[in-house]
Scaffold this active site. Sequence first.
Site, PDB file in Angstrom:
ATOM      1  N   ASN A  19       0.794  -1.263   0.023  1.00 33.31           N
ATOM      2  CA  ASN A  19      -0.113   0.051  -0.026  1.00 33.31           C
ATOM      3  C   ASN A  19       1.063   1.332   0.104  1.00 33.31           C
ATOM      4  OD1 ASN A  19       0.788   0.535   2.805  1.00 33.31           O
ATOM      5  ND2 ASN A  19      -0.887  -0.809   3.433  1.00 33.31           N
ATOM      6  N   ASN A  53      -4.407  -8.673   9.260  1.00 34.80           N
ATOM      7  CA  ASN A  53      -3.274  -8.325   8.465  1.00 34.80           C
ATOM      8  C   ASN A  53      -2.881  -6.909   8.818  1.00 34.80           C
ATOM      9  OD1 ASN A  53      -4.433  -6.402   6.323  1.00 34.80           O
ATOM     10  ND2 ASN A  53      -6.151  -7.973   6.649  1.00 34.80           N
ATOM     11  N   LYS A 100       0.186  -1.026  32.630  1.00 36.29           N
ATOM     12  CA  LYS A 100      -0.021   0.460  32.700  1.00 36.29           C
ATOM     13  C   LYS A 100      -1.022   1.012  31.451  1.00 36.29           C
ATOM     14  CE  LYS A 100       3.254   3.295  33.673  1.00 36.29           C
ATOM     15  NZ  LYS A 100       4.595   3.884  33.860  1.00 36.29           N
ATOM     16  N   TYR A 155      -4.171  -3.162  -4.420  1.00 31.54           N
ATOM     17  CA  TYR A 155      -3.069  -2.580  -4.202  1.00 31.54           C
ATOM     18  C   TYR A 155      -1.860  -2.566  -5.146  1.00 31.54           C
ATOM     19  CZ  TYR A 155      -4.174  -4.181   0.743  1.00 31.54           C
ATOM     20  OH  TYR A 155      -4.810  -4.377   1.865  1.00 31.54           O
ATOM     21  N   LYS A 181     -12.735  -1.217  -3.147  1.00 28.86           N
ATOM     22  CA  LYS A 181     -11.485  -0.232  -2.720  1.00 28.86           C
ATOM     23  C   LYS A 181     -10.171  -0.262  -3.110  1.00 28.86           C
ATOM     24  CE  LYS A 181     -10.168  -0.261   1.862  1.00 28.86           C
ATOM     25  NZ  LYS A 181     -10.015  -0.314   3.263  1.00 28.86           N
ATOM     26  N   LYS A 183      -6.230   1.404  -3.549  1.00 27.92           N
ATOM     27  CA  LYS A 183      -4.956   2.235  -2.586  1.00 27.92           C
ATOM     28  C   LYS A 183      -4.575   3.204  -3.490  1.00 27.92           C
ATOM     29  CE  LYS A 183      -4.777  -0.900   0.707  1.00 27.92           C
ATOM     30  NZ  LYS A 183      -5.355  -0.531   1.803  1.00 27.92           N
ATOM     31  N   ASP A 212      -8.227   4.421  -0.283  1.00 28.31           N
ATOM     32  CA  ASP A 212      -7.704   4.323   0.982  1.00 28.31           C
ATOM     33  C   ASP A 212      -6.036   4.680   0.856  1.00 28.31           C
ATOM     34  OD1 ASP A 212      -6.434   3.555   3.496  1.00 28.31           O
ATOM     35  OD2 ASP A 212      -7.005   1.369   3.294  1.00 28.31           O
ATOM     36  N   ALA A 213      -5.608   5.817   1.533  1.00 29.47           N
ATOM     37  CA  ALA A 213      -4.219   6.291   1.656  1.00 29.47           C
ATOM     38  C   ALA A 213      -3.280   5.615   2.636  1.00 29.47           C
ATOM     39  CB  ALA A 213      -4.165   7.916   1.720  1.00 29.47           C
ATOM     40  N   ASN A 214      -3.974   4.884   3.612  1.00 29.23           N
ATOM     41  CA  ASN A 214      -3.327   4.073   4.547  1.00 29.23           C
ATOM     42  C   ASN A 214      -2.402   5.026   5.343  1.00 29.23           C
ATOM     43  OD1 ASN A 214      -3.241   1.768   2.297  1.00 29.23           O
ATOM     44  ND2 ASN A 214      -3.702   1.068   4.572  1.00 29.23           N
ATOM     45  N   GLU A 238     -10.207   7.349   2.606  1.00 26.84           N
ATOM     46  CA  GLU A 238      -9.960   6.806   4.036  1.00 26.84           C
ATOM     47  C   GLU A 238      -8.524   6.898   4.532  1.00 26.84           C
ATOM     48  OE1 GLU A 238      -9.088   1.955   5.405  1.00 26.84           O
ATOM     49  OE2 GLU A 238     -10.453   2.475   3.777  1.00 26.84           O
ATOM     50  N   GLU A 264      -8.929   2.284  11.931  1.00 25.06           N
ATOM     51  CA  GLU A 264      -8.383   0.921  11.919  1.00 25.06           C
ATOM     52  C   GLU A 264      -6.975   0.815  12.564  1.00 25.06           C
ATOM     53  OE1 GLU A 264      -5.684  -0.015   7.991  1.00 25.06           O
ATOM     54  OE2 GLU A 264      -7.725   0.682   7.463  1.00 25.06           O
ATOM     55  N   ASP A 291     -11.027  -2.171  14.688  1.00 24.59           N
ATOM     56  CA  ASP A 291     -10.954  -3.463  14.287  1.00 24.59           C
ATOM     57  C   ASP A 291     -10.614  -4.041  15.731  1.00 24.59           C
ATOM     58  OD1 ASP A 291     -10.157  -6.143  13.625  1.00 24.59           O
ATOM     59  OD2 ASP A 291      -8.623  -5.370  12.119  1.00 24.59           O
ATOM     60  N   HIS A 321     -12.351  -2.673   9.932  1.00 23.01           N
ATOM     61  CA  HIS A 321     -11.057  -3.163   9.089  1.00 23.01           C
ATOM     62  C   HIS A 321     -10.899  -4.793   9.337  1.00 23.01           C
ATOM     63  CE1 HIS A 321      -6.837  -4.259   9.254  1.00 23.01           C
ATOM     64  NE2 HIS A 321      -6.744  -3.821   8.144  1.00 23.01           N
ATOM     65  N   GLU A 340     -15.250  -4.981   6.342  1.00 17.91           N
ATOM     66  CA  GLU A 340     -14.319  -5.188   5.122  1.00 17.91           C
ATOM     67  C   GLU A 340     -14.262  -6.792   4.558  1.00 17.91           C
ATOM     68  OE1 GLU A 340     -10.070  -3.130   3.992  1.00 17.91           O
ATOM     69  OE2 GLU A 340     -10.436  -3.860   6.025  1.00 17.91           O
ATOM     70  N   SER A 341     -13.837  -6.738   3.488  1.00 19.17           N
ATOM     71  CA  SER A 341     -13.770  -8.398   2.910  1.00 19.17           C
ATOM     72  C   SER A 341     -12.544  -8.251   2.050  1.00 19.17           C
ATOM     73  CB  SER A 341     -14.882  -8.547   2.041  1.00 19.17           C
ATOM     74  OG  SER A 341     -14.608 -10.058   1.396  1.00 19.17           O
ATOM     75  N   TYR A 342     -11.765  -9.254   2.159  1.00 18.55           N
ATOM     76  CA  TYR A 342     -10.669  -9.521   1.205  1.00 18.55           C
ATOM     77  C   TYR A 342     -10.814 -10.696   0.352  1.00 18.55           C
ATOM     78  CZ  TYR A 342      -8.046  -6.142   3.901  1.00 18.55           C
ATOM     79  OH  TYR A 342      -7.537  -4.978   4.657  1.00 18.55           O
TER      80      TYR A 342
END
Length: 388
Positions: A19, A53, A100, A155, A181, A183, A212-214, A238, A264, A291, A321, A340-342
């Site tokens: 990505n 992932n 903590k 991707y 979607k 990237k 999606d720019a991650n 995104e 995410e 997620d 996510h 989401e789905s891959y």
Amino acid sequence: MKIVEIREQTIPISSSIRNAYIDFSKMTLSLVAVITDVMRDGKPVVGYGFNSNGRYGQGKLMRERFIPRVLEAEPDSLIDESGNNLDPHKIWAAMFTNEKPGGHGERSVAIGTIDMAVWDAVAKIEGKPLFQLLADRYGNGTPDREVFVYAAGGYYYPGQDFSKLKDEMRTYIDRGYTVVKKKIGGGSLDEDLRRIDAVLSVLQDGQKLAVDANGRFDLDTAIQYAKALSQYDLFWYEEAGDPLDFELQATLRNYYDKPMATGENLFSMQDARNLIRYGGMRADRDYLQFDCALSYGLVEYLRTLDMLHQHGWSRSRCIPHGGHQMSLNIAAGLGLGGNESYPDLFQPFGGFPDGVKVHNGHVTLPDLPGIGFEGKSDLYVHMQALSS
């Protein structure tokens, strides 16, 4: 009733894809089995879990801290009030002993993975699909087994061209998805716009593209993209900037009035609350992608949902996510907006139970005990090997 053993295995899910921020050439995940002394059909009940992932396997943290704390706890201290099942909240508290607050990075993944396996075991002990158990305990008792799903892909990878990108998106549409979607941010703005145009050329009425720019962009670049993306009717824009840069996200709303999505990479209720307080997210159009598998599990996700309710957000604005069956069950049981789905990536951990098809952008969850991993044969073979 007790947990007799917790096993972890670190498994590679490497791929040549990338990505805008990372490649997946050395990506791993943790597969976990929580083995109980409860017998069903002559076999012990085993709960399974794995992390999403994008974050690596966390076996060392599990083995050094979190698994020993569960196994060293007095077994009766981990049982619910009925005395007939494990209590995920008490098990979560045992894992978090002597930790903590703050610093919700890698440990949230380790705890979230074990938590997934615990919930799988709890639903199996109760003899219900997890979505039904969640609807009974935290919803109105009636799950919505039809869940919206979108296809995540697009991707960057060696040798990809516009023709291959379009072919990929066509396969998703042909399989019943209505939202896909891709990237952005891995090349120039001009290149990304041409990639967007290529994808849009294969979509029909009622079908949409999300980008999606991650978290790649600084503020100036995020704004530059926002202005260029405004010409399109995208499903969402995104994670434009760093997930903890709430000021960037809040500023971006002044330049992009269409739906945005993020969350995410926020791994606690407190970080999610800061996004809602300071990130300028709009409850009438934006989406939240927390997620559970990365953020301390469902126990913490329930706290996050309570926080969202207090701030006037509907659960339907949550589309997690990760593309895993745990979030599918949460969506069906607690009324989230989808998942989401891959379709082709990160297998066998992504996807649905065998025989489940996408129809008009939705899947119908089958009546399987627990999370339903046993219904996905290519995944269950790995789980069975770990627990046998």
